[in-house]
Design a protein around this motif. Structure first.
Motif, PDB file in Angstrom:
ATOM      1  N   VAL A  18      -1.835  11.107   7.869  1.00  0.00           N
ATOM      2  CA  VAL A  18      -2.328   9.801   7.415  1.00  0.00           C
ATOM      3  C   VAL A  18      -1.319   9.164   6.467  1.00  0.00           C
ATOM      4  O   VAL A  18      -0.973   7.988   6.599  1.00  0.00           O
ATOM      5  N   VAL A  19      -0.831   9.946   5.524  1.00  0.00           N
ATOM      6  CA  VAL A  19       0.154   9.437   4.558  1.00  0.00           C
ATOM      7  C   VAL A  19       1.436   9.011   5.284  1.00  0.00           C
ATOM      8  O   VAL A  19       1.985   7.937   5.007  1.00  0.00           O
ATOM      9  N   GLU A  20       1.900   9.839   6.217  1.00  0.00           N
ATOM     10  CA  GLU A  20       3.110   9.495   6.973  1.00  0.00           C
ATOM     11  C   GLU A  20       2.939   8.196   7.753  1.00  0.00           C
ATOM     12  O   GLU A  20       3.844   7.373   7.811  1.00  0.00           O
ATOM     13  N   ARG A  21       1.788   8.010   8.356  1.00  0.00           N
ATOM     14  CA  ARG A  21       1.527   6.770   9.112  1.00  0.00           C
ATOM     15  C   ARG A  21       1.551   5.563   8.201  1.00  0.00           C
ATOM     16  O   ARG A  21       2.105   4.527   8.540  1.00  0.00           O
ATOM     17  N   ARG A  22       0.929   5.684   7.035  1.00  0.00           N
ATOM     18  CA  ARG A  22       0.931   4.571   6.086  1.00  0.00           C
ATOM     19  C   ARG A  22       2.346   4.247   5.636  1.00  0.00           C
ATOM     20  O   ARG A  22       2.726   3.081   5.549  1.00  0.00           O
ATOM     21  N   GLU A  23       3.110   5.285   5.337  1.00  0.00           N
ATOM     22  CA  GLU A  23       4.494   5.064   4.904  1.00  0.00           C
ATOM     23  C   GLU A  23       5.312   4.434   6.027  1.00  0.00           C
ATOM     24  O   GLU A  23       6.115   3.543   5.786  1.00  0.00           O
ATOM     25  N   SER A  24       5.108   4.895   7.248  1.00  0.00           N
ATOM     26  CA  SER A  24       5.821   4.322   8.391  1.00  0.00           C
ATOM     27  C   SER A  24       5.449   2.862   8.589  1.00  0.00           C
ATOM     28  O   SER A  24       6.311   2.029   8.862  1.00  0.00           O
ATOM     29  N   ALA A  25       4.173   2.552   8.449  1.00  0.00           N
ATOM     30  CA  ALA A  25       3.730   1.168   8.601  1.00  0.00           C
ATOM     31  C   ALA A  25       4.352   0.285   7.528  1.00  0.00           C
ATOM     32  O   ALA A  25       4.783  -0.840   7.806  1.00  0.00           O
ATOM     33  N   ALA A  26       4.436   0.799   6.312  1.00  0.00           N
ATOM     34  CA  ALA A  26       5.045   0.032   5.220  1.00  0.00           C
ATOM     35  C   ALA A  26       6.528  -0.186   5.489  1.00  0.00           C
ATOM     36  O   ALA A  26       7.052  -1.292   5.284  1.00  0.00           O
TER      37      ALA A  26
END
Length: 119
Positions: free
Chosen positions: A82-90
């Motif tokens: 979840v954290v990786e996805r958020r960081e990737s989206a940012a």
């Protein structure tokens, strides 16, 4: 899958499939149907995800240490994703903004007269 294979699977001719693909109404209908299927599948996965999280939380208090440890690993790995996805989206949003700025600069450069044009 190749178009010829798709036509064969659908029991239609290859040229029929090509003509359907050129029909905007057909393409739009297929896109809408695929979006509907994707939406329904996403809802099902979201419901299953909630059930899976609840089960993993229950297993954290299992008498078996290996089961509790497995549940803990699952929860930690899921949160990491979840954290990786958020960081990737940012990062993606930031790169998109940078691309827009670069495209605007390029457009300005293309509009500016060159030294050759001034003569």
């Amino acid at each position: 899958m190749q178009l010829r294979q798709i036509a064969q699977e659908l029991n239609i001719g290859y040229t029929t499939l090509l003509s359907w693909g050129r029909n905007p109404d057909y393409v739009r209908a297929v896109d809408e149907a695929l979006q509907q299927l994707e939406s329904e599948a996403t809802k099902e996965l979201q419901q299953g995800y909630g059930d899976a999280v609840r089960k993993a939380r229950e297993l954290l208090s299992s008498q078996s240490e290996s089961i509790a440890l497995g549940a803990a690993k699952l929860i930690i790995n899921t949160m990491n994703h979840v954290v990786e996805r958020r960081e990737s989206a940012a990062r993606w949003a930031e790169m998109s903004e940078q691309m827009e700025v670069l495209e605007q600069r390029l457009a300005l450069i293309e509009v500016m007269p060159s030294a050759v044009d001034i003569d």
